[in-house]
Structures are given as C-alpha cells and as structure tokens.
Scaffold this motif. Structure first.
Motif, short mmCIF file in Angstrom:
data_model
loop_
_atom_site.label_atom_id
_atom_site.label_comp_id
_atom_site.label_asym_id
_atom_site.label_seq_id
_atom_site.Cartn_x
_atom_site.Cartn_y
_atom_site.Cartn_z
N VAL A 47 3.26 -0.43 11.15
CA VAL A 47 1.92 -0.81 10.73
C VAL A 47 1.30 -1.64 11.84
O VAL A 47 1.89 -2.60 12.32
CB VAL A 47 1.99 -1.63 9.42
CG1 VAL A 47 0.65 -2.27 9.11
CG2 VAL A 47 2.46 -0.75 8.27
N ASP A 48 0.10 -1.23 12.25
CA ASP A 48 -0.64 -1.96 13.30
C ASP A 48 -1.56 -2.96 12.61
O ASP A 48 -2.47 -2.58 11.88
CB ASP A 48 -1.44 -0.94 14.12
CG ASP A 48 -2.31 -1.61 15.18
OD1 ASP A 48 -2.39 -2.87 15.20
OD2 ASP A 48 -2.92 -0.87 15.97
N GLU A 49 -1.32 -4.22 12.82
CA GLU A 49 -2.07 -5.26 12.09
C GLU A 49 -3.56 -5.23 12.36
O GLU A 49 -4.35 -5.72 11.56
CB GLU A 49 -1.53 -6.65 12.44
CG GLU A 49 -0.06 -6.82 12.07
CD GLU A 49 0.31 -8.26 11.79
OE1 GLU A 49 -0.53 -9.16 12.04
OE2 GLU A 49 1.42 -8.50 11.30
N GLN A 50 -3.94 -4.67 13.48
CA GLN A 50 -5.37 -4.65 13.83
C GLN A 50 -6.10 -3.49 13.15
O GLN A 50 -7.32 -3.51 13.04
CB GLN A 50 -5.53 -4.54 15.35
CG GLN A 50 -4.76 -5.59 16.13
CD GLN A 50 -5.06 -6.99 15.67
OE1 GLN A 50 -6.21 -7.34 15.37
NE2 GLN A 50 -4.03 -7.83 15.57
N GLU A 51 -5.35 -2.48 12.77
CA GLU A 51 -5.98 -1.30 12.18
C GLU A 51 -6.58 -1.61 10.81
O GLU A 51 -6.15 -2.54 10.12
CB GLU A 51 -4.96 -0.17 12.04
CG GLU A 51 -4.78 0.62 13.33
CD GLU A 51 -3.77 1.75 13.17
OE1 GLU A 51 -3.49 2.43 14.16
OE2 GLU A 51 -3.24 1.94 12.05
N THR A 52 -7.49 -0.76 10.40
CA THR A 52 -8.14 -0.90 9.11
C THR A 52 -7.17 -0.46 8.01
O THR A 52 -6.51 0.57 8.13
CB THR A 52 -9.41 -0.03 9.08
OG1 THR A 52 -10.27 -0.50 10.13
CG2 THR A 52 -10.12 -0.14 7.75
N PRO A 100 0.83 -1.21 0.00
CA PRO A 100 0.00 0.00 0.00
C PRO A 100 0.86 1.26 0.00
O PRO A 100 2.03 1.23 0.41
CB PRO A 100 -0.79 -0.12 1.31
CG PRO A 100 -0.86 -1.59 1.56
CD PRO A 100 0.47 -2.12 1.10
N LEU A 101 0.27 2.34 -0.45
CA LEU A 101 0.97 3.63 -0.44
C LEU A 101 1.36 3.96 1.01
O LEU A 101 0.62 3.67 1.94
CB LEU A 101 0.04 4.71 -0.99
CG LEU A 101 0.63 6.10 -1.18
CD1 LEU A 101 1.78 6.11 -2.17
CD2 LEU A 101 -0.46 7.06 -1.65
N TYR A 102 2.51 4.55 1.15
CA TYR A 102 3.05 5.01 2.44
C TYR A 102 3.65 3.88 3.27
O TYR A 102 4.13 4.13 4.37
CB TYR A 102 2.01 5.78 3.28
CG TYR A 102 1.40 6.96 2.57
CD1 TYR A 102 2.20 7.91 1.94
CD2 TYR A 102 0.03 7.15 2.53
CE1 TYR A 102 1.64 9.00 1.29
CE2 TYR A 102 -0.54 8.24 1.89
CZ TYR A 102 0.27 9.16 1.26
OH TYR A 102 -0.30 10.23 0.63
N TRP A 103 3.55 2.64 2.79
CA TRP A 103 4.18 1.54 3.52
C TRP A 103 5.62 1.35 3.05
O TRP A 103 5.92 1.52 1.88
CB TRP A 103 3.44 0.22 3.27
CG TRP A 103 2.12 0.08 3.95
CD1 TRP A 103 1.22 1.06 4.23
CD2 TRP A 103 1.54 -1.14 4.41
NE1 TRP A 103 0.11 0.52 4.83
CE2 TRP A 103 0.28 -0.84 4.96
CE3 TRP A 103 1.94 -2.49 4.41
CZ2 TRP A 103 -0.57 -1.79 5.50
CZ3 TRP A 103 1.09 -3.45 4.94
CH2 TRP A 103 -0.15 -3.11 5.50
#
Lengths: 448, 448, 448, 448
Positions: free
Chosen positions: C306-311, C284-287
């Motif tokens: 990156v938080d795996e739980q986040e949307t 994804p963008l910004y990753w």
C-alpha cells in the motif's frame, strides 16, 4: 464420498480401455511394464474425458460439492506429485507451492487447502498450463517407474496404484460434476452422442432369495487392490432375505410420483420429509415435467424424454427409502448386497462405454440379480461406518476414507460413469442422504 | 431423540418415586390398581418438576429443538387425550381443537402441528389453564382405568403404559430444555439445591474384557415394556473387546483440551471438524473459562467450578469421537455396550435424586463396569438404524421411533435426568451428532 | 449502481480513445458519421479490455453482484440487439431466444432473466461465439446507422447513444468485477502493467469554502446526453460548507486504523457497526497486513505494498462515514459535491490511462478541489432518490434507473476505471452502503 | 425507529391520560409539580398497558426486532436509573449490575448489551420483580424531583422529560410488539375490547394543493420538547404539490390486490420486488384470505373481517411505494408532509382511546387533510437522514437518534398506538423499508 472415493470389482475388461490390471495382483507381483501400462492408460483416459471440452467448460463449478474438470485434472496430478514424486524422486522440484495449496482437496497432513467452493474462480493456471503440468508429472512418474531402485519399488508401486484408483474416482466425478454444471445452462449442452432410447421393455422384476448365514464381508487382504474401508474382512449375521433381480426403472418411479409418493408423509423418514419440503423436490434431479405432463430429463447427451424402461438414477437416499416403503420393500444392507453381488450377471454400462447415462436392464431374468455392477450406484440401508477392527493407515494417505465415516450412507456397485476395472463386490462408495448428482438408483430388498 | 424418545431398564426403584411397575409385567398381567398407581406417580412427578418454576420460566424456548416446560406438560396430556380418551372414552369431549394443533409434536397421523420453533410464543393457554387441562384429563383417564370394559382393557392398558413411558421421556426433556433456556440468562438461575462437589477422587479407569461371541441383542419380546426400536431381538457377531470401567471425567477432558485436542485436525471426523469451526466450539456446552484459566460451568444448581472428578457431560458425538481418538480408544458399538451392561454396577444418579447433574464415579473398580445406568448418556459408535426385521406398529403410534432412523447416533444408559425405572440395558436413545444439550458423555472401548 | 449505471462529464478527451462525442450534441445534431465513429470506438474499447484475458478469465464470477467479462460483452451486445435491431431493423433475425434469456440483466419489460448468481456457469456460448455475436450485431448496427430512414433517425440515434453510454458503464464493471474475481486467486494475477508507485507526496489537504445559496442541481435538459436520474434540474437550498481539496489518502486511512477506528463504536452508524462485526472487516477491501505490520493490497497489476500517498479506494459507505466522523468532518451531500465540481481541476486517471488503480493527488493545492473526476468515486451523504419531478421514461428502458431508488447511496465523479468522456458533474452513480468492489473513496466536507 | 424513537405534536390532550404537559414548556419553565404530575401519568400509563397481561404474555418475543412487554417495562426503568439516578442521586445504589446489561437496549456509552434476539429468554427477573423495580425507581425519581438542588434542576428536568418521551415511545412498542407476538397464537388472543366496525363509509378522497415555497422545516429550537433529529430548523425548496385528504383505506388496497398489484413488477422498486418474492408476501401483515375469498385480519381485539372503510395499516415501505405507483401518485416527502400537517384536522385515534386499531376516516372532506395525526403512521418518500447542521448531543444520550440514520425511511404522524401528547408535526419516526409491524399506512401525494 467426499471429493472422490469409490472402488471396483475385478471383471476382465473387454473394452478399449483396460482396467488397472495390477489391481488383480499382489504388489510384489506387479511388474514395471504392467504398472507403466496401467499408468499410461488411466492418465490417458482422464485426458480423453476432457478432450471435447472448452476451457470454459472445464472451469465451471456449480456447487461446493462439485469441482471443475480442470481442477480434477490438476488435483489428480498433484496427488502423484505430492505422494510419489516428492518422496521418491530426489531430483524433483516442486512446480509451484501455490499449486499445492490450490489442488490439495482435503489432506490436512500435507498442508492447507484452498476453499472448496471457490475452485471455479481459479482461471489461472489455465487449461494449457494444467495440460503441461500433467505431461511433466507423467514423464517424471514414468521415468521413476522405470528406474526406481528395487528396495523402494514395492512402496512406490503401492502408492502409484493407489494414485491410479484415486484418479479413476475422479474420472467418475468429472462426468457427474460436469453434468451438474451443464444442467444450469438453458442451452442443454450435449457432451456425448447418447443413442436414442432403444425402448426395449425392462426385464420383469423377480425376487431372488438367500438363506440365513454368518457371512464373510469385506475384501480379502491378499495383496490385490482394495481401499482401506473394505477391510478387514469380518463375519456378520445375515438373516434370510430376498433381493430384486434388477434396479428400479424410471417408469416404476413415475408410478410412485403419480400415486402421490411425494405427498404421502407416511412413506418418508422425518429428515427426508423436511429435506423435501425445504428443497421443493418433487422428482429426481434433472427431471422436469412439460405442460402436457410428459417427463423430460437433462442427460449428458442433451435434453430428452424420460424413457420409462431405463434404470432410474439421480435420487437421494431419502427418495430411495420412500420409494421402497411405497413398493412394500426396503433397501438392502451392505452385507446383503455384497452376498447377492457374488452371482451378479449382465453388468454395465461402464465409463468405457462412453454413454454416461443409465441403460435399460432387459431380457429374461435368470436366477441371479442383473446389473449390480455399472449402470447405477445402489443406495443401501447401511450408514458408512468402519468395519470391526478397521484402522486407517498412518500418514496423510490415512485421511483417504476414515474421516468421512459419519452421516453418510453406503452405495454399492458402480455406475455408467465408473471405469469397469475399478469396481468390485466389496467396494464401498458413500454420499450424504440428500446427494443426488451421482448416478444413484435403487434396488429393492425384502424379508425372505 | 427427536422431541422425546427413550426407554429404560428395569432395576427395582428404591426411591420415593416408584418407576412404572407395570413395565415389568406383561400387559395381560397388569391390574387396574397397578396401572392407576403408576399413572398417578408419573403424572405427579411431572408436576413436581414444574412446581418451583414461574409461569415465565415454564414458557421459554431457547432453540427449535427444545420446548417450554409448559408445552411438555400440555403435550404429554394431549398424548393421553388423543390416544386414550378419544378412542376409548365415548363421553369425552375434546377440550379445544386448536390445542390439538398446538400440542401435537410430530404425529402426522392425527393432524397438523404448530411450528416447533414457535412453541415459546404460546403464552396462551397459560400455566393455570394447562394445569387444569392436566387435572381434567387425569380424572378422565383414572375413571377410564377403573371402569373400562374388560374386552378393551388390554389395549387400554398397553396405550396408557406407553403414555407413561412417553411422559417420562418428557420429564427428562423438561430438565434438559430448561437448563438450555436458563443458560442464556446471565443471572444463572438455580433450579435445584445441588450439593457442593464432594471432591472424592474418581475411580481409577480399568479395562474390562469380553470374549468374542454371537450375541443376542435387543429386548426379549415377552410382554414386559419396551419400545418398538428395541425389537426384534436378533443375533450379532461381536468380536472380542474391552470397555472402560467408568465414563470419562471432566479432568480427563480438560487434559484433552490442554493437549490441543480442539486444534488437532487428525483427531476429528471431517464433519466434526467442520462443525467445530463453524460453531467456534472449544469446550463442552455450558463450560466457560475464567481469565485465570479456571473452568466454570452452568448447572441447574447455578454457576460453579468444573469439578475434575465429576463425570463429563454435554459433549457432542463429534467431541466424543475426537476424545476417543486422542485417548487411544474408540466408542463402543451398541452391541458391545449392551453386552457390558449386563454386569453393570454402581448406577445413578437418576432423576429421582433431584440432583440433575452428573456425579463422580468413585470407589475401587470391580470387575464390572460402573455407572452404566444413570449419570450420563453414553455415545455409541452406532448410527440409529432399525434392527433386522424391525417393523413400525400401524397407525399414528407407529411414528414413535422408526421415522427418525437416519442421521442420528445411538446413546445408551440414561442420565441423572432419567427416571430410574425408565431405563434398561436394551434402551436406545438417539440424537444428532452435534447435539449437546442432553447429559451426554463418553465411555471408551478398545480392541481386546 | 445495480449491474451498470453511471454517467459522465464532458471534458474533451485527449487520449487515444475518444469519448462519445455525440454526448455533447443534441440528438438532432448528431450526424451519422459521428454516431458511427462513436459506436466503433466504444465497441472496440470493450474488446480491448477483453483482449488480454483467457476464456477462463472471462468466465469467472466471484459473487452474485459481479458478472463474468464474457457476460458483459454479451449483455451489452444483447442491449443493442434488443433495443435497436429488433425494433428498427425489419430484416433482423434473433440470434437465439435462449441468449435473450441469458443476457438480459434486469429488464422485466422484455422477458425473464437467467438467475444472476449463475452467470459464471454459462460456459456456452463460449468466448468465440460471443465474439462472433458482437461482430454480427456490430455490422447490423453500423448498417442501420448508415441506412436508417430519416423519420426514425432521431429515435435511433437516441437509443444507440444510450447503448454506448450503457456499454461504457459495463466497461467499468469489467475492470472491477475482474479485479474481484482475480482477488480470490492466490497467484495474484496481473492484468495491467501498473507502474511502480512514484512516491511523490500527496498534496496537503486544504478546505475550500462555498457560500450559502439556492443552487440549481441536476442536468440541463438541452439535448446533450444525460441519464434520466440526472433530471430534472431543480433548486435546492445549500447552506455554506467547505470541501476538502483532495480525497483521502491510504496513509490517512492507515492512521484511522492505527487509532482504533475499527474498534470505536462511537464513530459508526449502527448498521455499519453490525456490518463490520458480521463480516469481520478491519481494513479496505483487497488490503492485507503482513506479519511485520506492513499493508499490502491486491491490484490489477498484482500484489503490491500500500502506497501511503495514493488515494484510498475500496471502502464501503459505512467506512467512509466512520472515517469522516473520526476526522472531524462529514461526507458531502450530492448538491455540495455538484457545486464544488464546477471548479474541479487536475482530474484523472481514467480508464483510457489503462492504469486501473488510483493515483496520488500531488502538487500544490489551488483554490479549487482537485481530482473530483476520475481516480476514485466519492461516497456522498445522500441516499439515491428521485429528484423532485423525476419521471422514468416509458417502456423497458424506463427500468434503467428509477427502480433502484431505495437503500443505495450516491457516489460522484467517476474513477480510474471510468472512460473519460463518460463522466460529468451531474452524474449520479449508486451502490449499497456495504459495497466495496468499486474504486470507491472518500472526500471530506464540513460546515463552513 | 430502532427499539424506540419517535416524537409528537402538542395538541391539548382531552382524554383521561394527559400528555406530558411539560413538553410545551421551555425547560426553565417546568415546575416540580408539573414534572411530578407528568412523571406519574406516563409511568402509570405503561403499567396500565401491562395490567391485563399474564406473566407469560409479557415475556414472549416473536422476532429480534420486537421485545417482550416485561423488557419494555424494565428497560424504560433502567433508562431512568442510568441517566437520572446514577448521575443525580448520590444515595442511589444500583439494583443489580446484571440488570444494567439485560435492559440496556443499544447505548454503547454505558456498557455492553444483552443480545437482542434473546430477550424472550429472560424469565428472570420475573414480572413481580420488574414491578418492584419500577416502584423503587419511581419512588427515587419522585423524591429527586422534589428535592433536587436548584443548580442541577434544569439538567434534571431535561433528562427526566426525555425519559418520559422515551417511555411513551416504548408504550407504542408494547402494543405493536405484543400484537406481533400474539399473531403467532392460533387462539387469536384479544387484548382490547375493539368495538365492531361501524361501517360508516370512508370519506371521499380529495386532493389538497400547496404552492411552491421555500419552507422552514424542523422544530423551532425554543425550549419546548423535541428530539434531536427534528433539529435544526432549516430551509428547503418545496415545489408545488398536492396531498390526499385522507390515508388509503383497506378497500382501496384490496382493489390493488385484485388488480394484480403483487404480480406486476413494473409497480415495484427492485429491492421491493425481491423482498416480496423472498418473503412470499401477497397481502398486508396480519391479513389472511378465507377459502371464500374474504379477507380477515388479526387485531388486538382478536380475529375479524377486514373492514373496507377502515384505514389501511401494516404495509411496508415497498408496498406503500407500489400502491402509490398503481394509484398514479407517489408518497409525500417529509417536507411536504410537514407543510400539510400544519392544517390537519380530525385526528386520532390515539393510544388513550385504547382501541389500538385504525379507524375509518369518515365525514365530508374539508379543505384540510384529515387524520394526519394518530390512526396510522404514514410512510414518506424520504430516507432518514440528518437535517443540515444536525449534531448529536454529546455522551450516551447522543446515541438516541443519529446512529440510525442509514437505510431507513421516515414515517410521520403517529398512530392509534401513539400517546396523543407525544406526537407533533415535526416528529420523525423511522423504520426499515420491509418493516410492517407498526401501524404503518399510506397517504398519497402528487405533482400539482
């Protein structure tokens, strides 16, 4: 010249802003006082250029080849931090490693560079932070100049002097990059108080002849300042030639346009014709024609009518070549130009005049070519190549000039945006044939 | 060289295909028999190149800078129709005005040109029609040579001789353009019966020294054939230098690759590094590396292993420059190359050898540089510029060379695809720095 | 959505920043007090977004499709000046005709537009001038609202309300364009105080089923606010389907990456695969991935893991499609999404939360889909097309939506950068398949 | 449609070239004789298209999206080799693995593909080899049809029938790609003997109305041939509408041009306007205007005047949209078109007419729409998307249609280059909005 790159002749500076006087000395002769004085003057001149600009003005970037004013201010400071403070000041702590990445222009020897076309996206650090960066580095450099141990003094003086000449190159770019950026603004921002055109007639064009000779070309390696690309001094066979007493005027170029110069394929280099077709170019950069046929141009003093008596600027090498074909002449070679420059008179304007626009070359022609220094850079017929025996200095500073020696053409003489003490007869500036955003003009030559 | 453009040295041709013997004569000395004989030989040589090719082979165009074989066959014929038959044969009726548009390469003086990148779309006229076009024009030219009135003979002989030299340039391009086109075919078509590599070791590289001098450079204007860009002969200061006894081998270039030459930014010109990054270049054109690390190359004899002893070809000026930096030398200037070529020995292969692939330079080095003519073109450090006093001839033929004098570098010496009698010491070929589809190699030079 | 373009559902706003309450009223029911209150609130919300930004921050433009914050502030003001003051306030004097040119986005009906990719070059007018422009126009609009004669009130109220909804669209773009611009700065500027990830586990994904039906789709034309593209309400056959209880999480998308999702051509649309190859997209963008394999992302709170739980956000339509293929589902159609949205719960975050980053959807799934409004826009399988019977309004305002109905895909539901009161179930946002700089995520659907 | 892709309605073929009669049968009902007969007919039809072309004609490629005729001949053969011989004929030995790479269009499931834009460089295998390839494969397929064991017969018949429909799609592309390639030749090659324009007046345009309904759209899955993208048959709400009795004529489109249609931004989609500006489009493809204002067009019968009565072709979706706006109508949706097609009359011309140019639709209008099949493809307002419940078949054949369902628009009805038996009411063709090299025209619709 990529990013920067230019140099000057050593006429005595008579204006408020003295040139780096230490350019005229061998490094061993430079005193701490002299270097300190030069350092203060050059650094202050940069800040004076930025003084009238908003933060936004200082951050715009209109093409990959131009940089924001803020970036120039930071980059020249980074140069001193990287090449002076880091190696010579043991107490120095790097301000921010990311800044080193952001403000390195092209020196591979000292690390990666932030992509050049994105310099206009660097809203942070902001202008205040960059101002503080300059102050902190200035303070450290000045203390170093005052206190550096004798055994490293020569090295230090040499690199500081290089840094000052480098900064003067960026002063010119501040003006030309800003002009390019402002030109996209339909409000036509004015940066200087450009006086109205005096409308004195341009001097009559005369041809000045030079005998065939084996000339010594390039700088004398006597310790006075020059860039590496001016060395070594060497011999060249130069056949008899004549050179124009002054550069081409706007009025003369209008005659070229009106005579169909942009439509006559016979006048153009093949690459030049292709460039013209692709870009749709039909006039010098910053020129536009009104519905009534009158020509206007954007200047750093705002939009104004083209003054036919003024010296032409903002043409590409291709246009300079085509004009010379049309006019029955040709462009001078580097060597021819350098020979003629020895007797130049009536120079200027320079950056210190704060005009940032070419002037008319007026008055009665003498036997010497006028206005070879300042006013407009003059395209030569010479591609930018190493002089016989040229060797780039070792280390990152060796990247200064040599690696650009392909695909570019040499310009000579400085412009109205060049600091007066920065230019000299042997100074070699260089740009790509299509480049037009410098104050680049034309002086004709021809066979004797 | 755009589209065509090249010339040659006058060694006696010993092979089946005699060179234009009239190149060695002043125009006034050319007999009708000699010109007729040369005309037949050169025209036949072109047809022999096309003989083994299908109609489809003759029609492919793999880039804007390369042309289909059929187009070359037609264009060279158009040249004779346009510059010989139209002005000199009152009975001549133009074959088809559209053909004049299709087969004009770049002569603005005689009309518009069909867009170059679309030459591969011209399925009609087909190869048979083009063959008939050649026959009809040949017949008319030969009759003209036999019957032209004496008062126009000199003019006629001069332009026919130019046409033959022009056609020989296109013979070379037939080979190199075809190789480029075939290289996109995963079937790796073979055009010649290239013998297996002899695997003789390349000769040891020695340095051959030359004293400082004021040299006479360029062709003597004595009536023997040369192109306009070889004139006028003029003096240049040439400092003492050394030149390599033979060109660089594939094995030497592999050492450069394995030493990280393509990853070491310090070796490269700034523009060269950018070119390399953009194009992803990591080896000479037509080279590919197998999974086992071995290098293969596409040749006009099909795909085969790179022979380390063979002479390197298909490198750009940028790669040549970087290699020279890595090897501790530099590229020779035009003048240096021309001085050294006076004592060249062991030349070839040439087009007449029908090998169309570089050979190894073997044997014991003598005191003279080997293989300066034929084998591979050698990049020089000189940009393509007019000699002092150069003037393009008037009329459309004046577009032959002068308008290409920007942004290109000079190559010297001819290649394995150059007809033997076409090349000579003063011959100046020219291509853009990134160009690689000619048989372009490297010969080192250095300071004495 | 080009330039702007979006709309919203009418949940009661509970936060500090009340939504345009008059969206919930028929135009005839809007009181002057209500409109004045809404006007003040929306205009102030824009200024609050800009408050923490320097002049330089407000001027950067990182791609043609994104605009500087200053430009958004000026453009929304120009909208009121052009469509309200000029036609309704006889005393109004245009501030500057050049500004009308600079700040017109795409309304051909009211004149030429300054080239979009150059908006970042507009250092003048500067932020202070734009601030004054906003004040002057605000004052005039507020006086007009208070004093407009009754007979023009309905028209005036309608166009002011449109202007407020238009401005809210630009509020979202201020956040997303700024994020895009900041992402090029290696200093990773933080704009918000994004709280550390709570690391609550995301809710389990469940499938929620809907029966086959002939559905009424689109907005009811009852006077409450909607954009033209939501009309007319019409019937569609919708077969039975199931929709996911929540959008895809970052952790789920990492599983897709680790399973080779970006290497498996079978998952991709042909155009999507080509886009991926050309752009080199692999996340994804910004990753960005650290050397240890951990994923980091640039957020408006700076760089963080990156938080795996986040949307998940910042994926293109192509990536959304490929993910859905991989996960054994598909994207919902517009109609399916709209049906499901009727029972949505647990919405947010919205712009008023000043988080500007997606949140995790946590807790126990209910029988209704969660987080359909706010958080992330959800790509649908529907291309952006007119509803049956759609007609664009007459005049320049009719250029608002209709002319963009080609090549774009519909997104639904709003995001963490959408003002709460701006979004609604029938709201249609639209972007090109490769676009990723909005907070665009994925909600799966499948056949019942 | 990428590369190929299209289908047809089952009118009885009355011309020399019978359509695949087995299209009208369930697979189980297909006899060996019928399949053999169809196979022979379709394969022969392809060869007849190539018969009048030279090897060079068959090898040209004028854009990435078009392929050489030879490539089409080889690719359709590769299809049979890959999907029939390899899996079903144990004795089959692959001709050449490199050919599989060269002639695979886009089927990732069966290997890599040669880069599409380079197909015109494949001079080898040459036309003779490709002819032999066709013969050898034909022989093997025909033997297989005769001798395949009963248990695999159904599968075999299904895939052979698919191969025949696939080949018919490429027959259409042979005509349109050839036309595109020939159009670059200033000799205006003629391929057919197109009769002179009859100059019968086009029929008057009438509007034919249809009531609102819930329509069944898509192909009935009863075993008769259709492509996967025509399935599943499903219900759609279609509001009352009217459709034009015939497609737009050249004369009507000239009126649009003369009324400033290409200059009126209000008529255009935003992307369409940008496309028009970038490409400089001001007329349909292949049209050019003489100095006297008359319109000429390149046809497969050579250059000829535009006949105002003839049906318009070679417009993009963008031009179709703008024309419809100008004419006060709109384009029909897929569903509307399919409903209207049920009562179509007066169809043709088709490929079997060997005209390869649209005809005028003449005579007195009936109550049914004329010329919906053949003549020109008709742009619809529908983007190419899967029908509800669409599932691509498993395996490489599943790549046939589904992966192209983004960014393209549906066209309906076939053209003068479509084999008559190939088209049908439910057939969905698809191209990108700017594509113009198909025989793509316009039929108007409007609200009832």
């Amino acid at each position: 010249m990529n990013d920067a790159g230019a140099q000057r002749n050593a006429e005595p500076a008579t204006l408020a802003e003295p040139a780096p006087a230490c350019n005229e000395l061998a490094v061993e002769e430079i005193s701490r006082e002299q270097l300190l004085s030069d350092f203060r003057a050059v650094r202050a001149a940069t800040e004076r250029l930025a003084a009238g600009l908003t933060a936004e003005d200082q951050n715009i970037q209109s093409m990959a080849g131009a940089s924001p004013v803020k970036w120039h201010r930071a980059h020249t400071t980074w140069f001193f931090e990287t090449f002076v403070l880091k190696p010579y000041d043991p107490a120095w702590r790097e301000i921010d490693p990311t800044w080193a990445y952001l403000f390195n222009s092209y020196y591979n020897g000292v690390g990666e560079q932030y992509p050049r076309p994105q310099r206009g996206l660097i809203s942070r650090p902001d202008v205040e932070e960059v101002g503080r960066y300059r102050s902190v580095v200035d303070q450290a450099i000045m203390e170093l100049i005052e206190r550096a141990p004798g055994k490293r003094w020569i090295e230090l003086a040499a690199i500081v002097r290089l840094g000052l000449n480098h900064e003067q190159q960026h002063q010119e770019l501040i003006a030309t990059d800003l002009k390019h950026g402002f030109s996209f603004n339909p409000l036509h921002p004015a940066w200087t108080d450009l006086p109205p055109a005096a409308r004195q007639p341009a001097a009559e064009l005369r041809w000045i002849g030079y005998e065939e000779r084996i000339a010594e070309i390039g700088a004398v390696d006597d310790g006075r300042y020059c860039f590496d690309n001016e060395l070594p001094r060497h011999r060249e066979v130069v056949e008899a030639f004549e050179i124009a007493s002054r550069p081409v005027t706007c009025g003369e170029f209008i005659a070229f346009i009106e005579d169909g110069g942009y439509r006559n394929v016979d006048l153009w280099l093949s690459d030049g014709w292709a460039w013209m077709q692709e870009t749709g170019t039909r006039a010098p950069l910053y020129w536009q024609q009104g519905d009534d046929g009158r020509w206007w141009q954007y200047t750093l003093g705002g939009l104004r009518p083209v003054d036919e008596q003024e010296t032409l600027a903002h043409v590409s090498f291709y246009e300079a070549f085509a004009y010379a074909q049309w006019a029955g002449g040709r462009l001078p070679t580097e060597a021819e130009w350098e020979i003629a420059a020895e007797s130049a008179n009536g120079n200027g304007p320079f950056a210190e005049d704060e005009r940032f626009h070419p002037a008319a070359v007026t008055g009665t022609p003498t036997g010497s070519p006028a206005a070879m220094f300042g006013n407009v850079w003059e395209w030569t017929a010479s591609s930018y190549a190493p002089y016989p025996g040229f060797e780039a200095p070792p280390g990152a500073v060796g990247e200064y000039n040599g690696k650009f020696m392909a695909n570019q053409m040499v310009l000579r003489g400085g412009s109205c945006a060049t600091p007066r003490g920065h230019i000299r007869a042997t100074y070699r500036n260089f740009f790509y044939p299509p480049d037009r955003w410098q104050f680049s003009g034309i002086r004709l030559a021809r066979r004797a």
